[in-house]
Design a protein around this motif. Structure first.
Motif, PDB file in Angstrom:
ATOM      1  N   THR A 307      14.116  44.275 -21.902  1.00 41.42           N
ATOM      2  CA  THR A 307      14.249  42.828 -22.063  1.00 41.42           C
ATOM      3  C   THR A 307      15.657  42.543 -22.558  1.00 41.42           C
ATOM      4  O   THR A 307      16.181  43.263 -23.423  1.00 41.42           O
ATOM      5  CB  THR A 307      13.232  42.269 -23.066  1.00 41.42           C
ATOM      6  OG1 THR A 307      11.914  42.600 -22.649  1.00 41.42           O
ATOM      7  CG2 THR A 307      13.354  40.743 -23.174  1.00 41.42           C
ATOM      8  N   VAL A 308      16.286  41.503 -22.003  1.00 43.23           N
ATOM      9  CA  VAL A 308      17.632  41.100 -22.411  1.00 43.23           C
ATOM     10  C   VAL A 308      17.600  39.637 -22.816  1.00 43.23           C
ATOM     11  O   VAL A 308      17.036  38.795 -22.123  1.00 43.23           O
ATOM     12  CB  VAL A 308      18.658  41.319 -21.287  1.00 43.23           C
ATOM     13  CG1 VAL A 308      20.010  40.704 -21.658  1.00 43.23           C
ATOM     14  CG2 VAL A 308      18.828  42.814 -20.999  1.00 43.23           C
ATOM     15  N   ASN A 353      15.857  34.652 -21.703  1.00 41.42           N
ATOM     16  CA  ASN A 353      15.285  35.999 -21.726  1.00 41.42           C
ATOM     17  C   ASN A 353      14.966  36.437 -20.308  1.00 41.42           C
ATOM     18  O   ASN A 353      14.433  35.655 -19.509  1.00 41.42           O
ATOM     19  CB  ASN A 353      13.989  36.032 -22.543  1.00 41.42           C
ATOM     20  CG  ASN A 353      14.220  35.950 -24.047  1.00 41.42           C
ATOM     21  OD1 ASN A 353      15.262  36.379 -24.535  1.00 41.42           O
ATOM     22  ND2 ASN A 353      13.267  35.403 -24.778  1.00 41.42           N
ATOM     23  N   THR A 354      15.292  37.682 -20.011  1.00 37.65           N
ATOM     24  CA  THR A 354      14.894  38.303 -18.753  1.00 37.65           C
ATOM     25  C   THR A 354      14.275  39.659 -19.068  1.00 37.65           C
ATOM     26  O   THR A 354      14.534  40.242 -20.130  1.00 37.65           O
ATOM     27  CB  THR A 354      16.096  38.505 -17.808  1.00 37.65           C
ATOM     28  OG1 THR A 354      17.104  39.288 -18.488  1.00 37.65           O
ATOM     29  CG2 THR A 354      16.705  37.175 -17.394  1.00 37.65           C
ATOM     30  N   TYR A 355      13.483  40.164 -18.173  1.00 39.84           N
ATOM     31  CA  TYR A 355      12.821  41.447 -18.399  1.00 39.84           C
ATOM     32  C   TYR A 355      12.549  42.110 -17.057  1.00 39.84           C
ATOM     33  O   TYR A 355      12.551  41.458 -16.006  1.00 39.84           O
ATOM     34  CB  TYR A 355      11.520  41.268 -19.179  1.00 39.84           C
ATOM     35  CG  TYR A 355      10.612  40.190 -18.634  1.00 39.84           C
ATOM     36  CD1 TYR A 355       9.707  40.468 -17.608  1.00 39.84           C
ATOM     37  CD2 TYR A 355      10.678  38.889 -19.121  1.00 39.84           C
ATOM     38  CE1 TYR A 355       8.895  39.470 -17.099  1.00 39.84           C
ATOM     39  CE2 TYR A 355       9.872  37.893 -18.616  1.00 39.84           C
ATOM     40  CZ  TYR A 355       8.978  38.183 -17.600  1.00 39.84           C
ATOM     41  OH  TYR A 355       8.177  37.193 -17.088  1.00 39.84           O
ATOM     42  N   ASP A 360      20.320  47.273 -15.453  1.00 37.06           N
ATOM     43  CA  ASP A 360      21.483  46.598 -14.872  1.00 37.06           C
ATOM     44  C   ASP A 360      21.084  45.263 -14.252  1.00 37.06           C
ATOM     45  O   ASP A 360      21.793  44.257 -14.412  1.00 37.06           O
ATOM     46  CB  ASP A 360      22.142  47.491 -13.821  1.00 37.06           C
ATOM     47  CG  ASP A 360      22.831  48.694 -14.437  1.00 37.06           C
ATOM     48  OD1 ASP A 360      23.163  48.635 -15.644  1.00 37.06           O
ATOM     49  OD2 ASP A 360      23.039  49.700 -13.720  1.00 37.06           O
ATOM     50  N   GLU A 361      19.955  45.254 -13.552  1.00 35.98           N
ATOM     51  CA  GLU A 361      19.510  44.014 -12.909  1.00 35.98           C
ATOM     52  C   GLU A 361      19.085  42.983 -13.953  1.00 35.98           C
ATOM     53  O   GLU A 361      19.420  41.802 -13.858  1.00 35.98           O
ATOM     54  CB  GLU A 361      18.334  44.321 -11.971  1.00 35.98           C
ATOM     55  CG  GLU A 361      17.840  43.124 -11.183  1.00 35.98           C
ATOM     56  CD  GLU A 361      16.336  42.918 -11.317  1.00 35.98           C
ATOM     57  OE1 GLU A 361      15.859  41.943 -10.738  1.00 35.98           O
ATOM     58  OE2 GLU A 361      15.667  43.699 -11.996  1.00 35.98           O
ATOM     59  N   VAL A 362      18.345  43.434 -14.974  1.00 34.22           N
ATOM     60  CA  VAL A 362      17.884  42.524 -16.022  1.00 34.22           C
ATOM     61  C   VAL A 362      19.080  41.932 -16.774  1.00 34.22           C
ATOM     62  O   VAL A 362      19.114  40.730 -17.077  1.00 34.22           O
ATOM     63  CB  VAL A 362      16.933  43.265 -16.987  1.00 34.22           C
ATOM     64  CG1 VAL A 362      16.591  42.404 -18.188  1.00 34.22           C
ATOM     65  CG2 VAL A 362      15.658  43.677 -16.259  1.00 34.22           C
ATOM     66  N   LEU A 363      20.081  42.750 -17.051  1.00 31.43           N
ATOM     67  CA  LEU A 363      21.269  42.292 -17.759  1.00 31.43           C
ATOM     68  C   LEU A 363      22.051  41.286 -16.925  1.00 31.43           C
ATOM     69  O   LEU A 363      22.500  40.241 -17.433  1.00 31.43           O
ATOM     70  CB  LEU A 363      22.138  43.499 -18.103  1.00 31.43           C
ATOM     71  CG  LEU A 363      23.320  43.304 -19.040  1.00 31.43           C
ATOM     72  CD1 LEU A 363      22.882  42.723 -20.375  1.00 31.43           C
ATOM     73  CD2 LEU A 363      24.047  44.626 -19.261  1.00 31.43           C
ATOM     74  N   GLU A 364      22.194  41.550 -15.629  1.00 31.69           N
ATOM     75  CA  GLU A 364      22.923  40.623 -14.758  1.00 31.69           C
ATOM     76  C   GLU A 364      22.221  39.281 -14.676  1.00 31.69           C
ATOM     77  O   GLU A 364      22.880  38.222 -14.699  1.00 31.69           O
ATOM     78  CB  GLU A 364      23.061  41.239 -13.362  1.00 31.69           C
ATOM     79  CG  GLU A 364      23.973  40.457 -12.414  1.00 31.69           C
ATOM     80  CD  GLU A 364      23.310  39.250 -11.771  1.00 31.69           C
ATOM     81  OE1 GLU A 364      24.016  38.260 -11.461  1.00 31.69           O
ATOM     82  OE2 GLU A 364      22.074  39.284 -11.572  1.00 31.69           O
ATOM     83  N   ARG A 365      20.906  39.283 -14.576  1.00 30.70           N
ATOM     84  CA  ARG A 365      20.158  38.023 -14.494  1.00 30.70           C
ATOM     85  C   ARG A 365      20.346  37.172 -15.739  1.00 30.70           C
ATOM     86  O   ARG A 365      20.547  35.953 -15.661  1.00 30.70           O
ATOM     87  CB  ARG A 365      18.676  38.318 -14.280  1.00 30.70           C
ATOM     88  CG  ARG A 365      18.329  38.838 -12.883  1.00 30.70           C
ATOM     89  CD  ARG A 365      16.944  39.467 -12.848  1.00 30.70           C
ATOM     90  NE  ARG A 365      15.932  38.598 -13.463  1.00 30.70           N
ATOM     91  CZ  ARG A 365      14.829  39.058 -14.044  1.00 30.70           C
ATOM     92  NH1 ARG A 365      14.607  40.374 -14.132  1.00 30.70           N
ATOM     93  NH2 ARG A 365      13.957  38.222 -14.549  1.00 30.70           N
ATOM     94  N   ALA A 366      20.287  37.815 -16.910  1.00 27.96           N
ATOM     95  CA  ALA A 366      20.450  37.065 -18.154  1.00 27.96           C
ATOM     96  C   ALA A 366      21.861  36.518 -18.295  1.00 27.96           C
ATOM     97  O   ALA A 366      22.058  35.351 -18.675  1.00 27.96           O
ATOM     98  CB  ALA A 366      20.105  37.958 -19.345  1.00 27.96           C
ATOM     99  N   ARG A 367      22.846  37.330 -17.992  1.00 34.99           N
ATOM    100  CA  ARG A 367      24.233  36.886 -18.132  1.00 34.99           C
ATOM    101  C   ARG A 367      24.565  35.768 -17.149  1.00 34.99           C
ATOM    102  O   ARG A 367      25.281  34.823 -17.488  1.00 34.99           O
ATOM    103  CB  ARG A 367      25.174  38.071 -17.932  1.00 34.99           C
ATOM    104  CG  ARG A 367      25.186  39.030 -19.118  1.00 34.99           C
ATOM    105  CD  ARG A 367      26.078  40.215 -18.871  1.00 34.99           C
ATOM    106  NE  ARG A 367      26.304  40.982 -20.104  1.00 34.99           N
ATOM    107  CZ  ARG A 367      26.866  42.168 -20.139  1.00 34.99           C
ATOM    108  NH1 ARG A 367      27.281  42.744 -19.008  1.00 34.99           N
ATOM    109  NH2 ARG A 367      27.041  42.792 -21.291  1.00 34.99           N
TER     110      ARG A 367
END
Length: 379
Positions: A307-308, A353-355, A360-367
């Motif tokens: 989760t990011v 929040n994304t999960y 890498d994909e979760v981090l990109e979505r949140a950013r």
């Protein structure tokens, strides 16, 4: 059945999200807020507008509350002792909360308990700060006002005696600390109830930009099970030793040689735990409410491998609402949490929040979502 009334001192976003977590439990909230426009005052039905620094205001507010808890750590300790003398449960209590209010008190107590901390001492003037720097191997050192600092405010990295002058202008004691050569910042979040039940969330990595939390990754990537367990046990021990009731965030430095050092303490829901709203079985906010009411605590385990959380800071794009269409259409799993605040440059106005299974994909979505809502990303 009459459900408990939780009195929350402070009307910021932490109070807003704690209130949200209490709604499914049937709890009633009473809020002491500075203004009707504060984040939580917009959504809580029972709001008292007043100054938390005034004892009579606090006493009037506390009538009818089953417990008092906090959105911030700034209520005078002597006022909290007066509420306790009136028979009102205050959680966390003043004997614990003083360690989050006063960095000098916190450092002295943790050092006495053998908790690993940066080398430090209270200094009296720039010359004393320079003497401390010589004791720890030279400049740069970190100077902090012992009270009132947050999000990088009240903290200076100084490289000479001349640069050490500004922290002393506030007229409050100044704590000097060695500048730790850390590889990253971590946070261990735990919740403890009055009868001693406690739960620990996964240790997270917290990434700062200009002294403000920007991104939190849960769990901290690449952190060994041994060091993660050490951080959780350390947070649980600090909570027990200080008598913390409710949520405790222990902000940590991870050093290159594999050690952890305690940086700061927060005795309330914390930015490093916002990911738990969507990433844990029981959020930090729900468990904080359970703890202060001495209810059984909920399961802190994560729902997904990663989760990011990314903070949404105000920028030059004031109308964030129109950005929802893009963000929601691009990522239907995205969770957006807005605080009802006017947009000002650098101000925390929300978070996302994304999960998922791939970091890498979760981090990109949140950013992407945080950047688009702020206006720094336009596609």
């Amino acid at each position: 059945m009459t459900f408990p009334v939780v009195g929350m001192v402070g009307g910021g976003q932490l109070a807003r999200m704690t209130h949200e977590a209490g709604i499914p439990l049937g709890l009633r909230f009473k809020l002491l807020s500075d203004t009707p426009q504060d984040s939580a005052a917009q959504v809580v039905s029972d709001v008292v507008i007043g100054d938390y620094r005034d004892l009579d205001t606090l006493r009037d507010f506390a009538r009818g509350c089953d417990v008092i808890t906090f959105d911030h750590e700034h209520v005078p300790i002597e006022h909290l002792r007066a509420l306790e003398a009136d028979g009102i449960p205050v959680r966390p209590g003043p004997d614990a909360l003083v360690h989050a209010q006063d960095k000098g008190v916190m450092r002295a107590r943790l050092s006495g308990l053998g908790v690993p901390c940066p080398r430090h001492r209270v200094v009296t003037d720039p010359a004393d700060a320079a003497a401390f720097a010589a004791e720890v191997g030279g400049f740069p050192v970190v100077l902090k006002t012992v009270r009132g600092g947050y999000d990088g405010k009240g903290v200076w990295v100084v490289r000479s005696e001349a640069e050490a002058e500004p922290p002393f202008r506030a007229g409050v004691p100044v704590l000097a600390e060695e500048k730790v050569d850390f590889v990253r910042e971590l946070a261990a979040n735990i919740v403890r109830s009055p009868h001693g039940q406690a739960v620990a969330y996964p240790v997270v990595e917290s990434r700062q930009v200009d002294g403000v939390c920007d991104t939190v990754i849960a769990p901290a990537p690449g952190l060994s099970d041994e060091l993660a367990g050490e951080a959780q046990q350390l947070a649980l021990r600090i909570a027990a030793e200080l008598g913390v009731v409710g949520h405790l965030a222990v902000e940590l430095f991870e050093t290159a040689d594999g050690r952890i050092l305690v940086n700061e303490l927060a005795m309330r829901p914390h930015n490093s735990g916002h990911w738990t709203q969507d990433g844990s079985i029981t959020s930090q906010f729900a468990n904080h409410v359970r703890a202060v009411l001495d209810l059984p605590l909920g399961d802190p385990r994560p729902r997904a491998p990663w989760t990011v959380m990314c903070n949404v800071l105000g920028g030059d794009y004031p109308d964030m609402y129109t950005a929802y269409l893009h963000c929601m259409a691009r990522d239907p799993q995205l969770k957006i949490h807005m605080y009802g605040k006017d947009v000002k440059p650098g101000r925390k106005v929300g978070h996302v929040n994304t999960y998922g299974d791939d970091l890498d994909e979760v981090l990109e979505r949140a950013r992407h979502a945080a950047g688009y809502l702020r206006g720094t990303i336009t596609e």
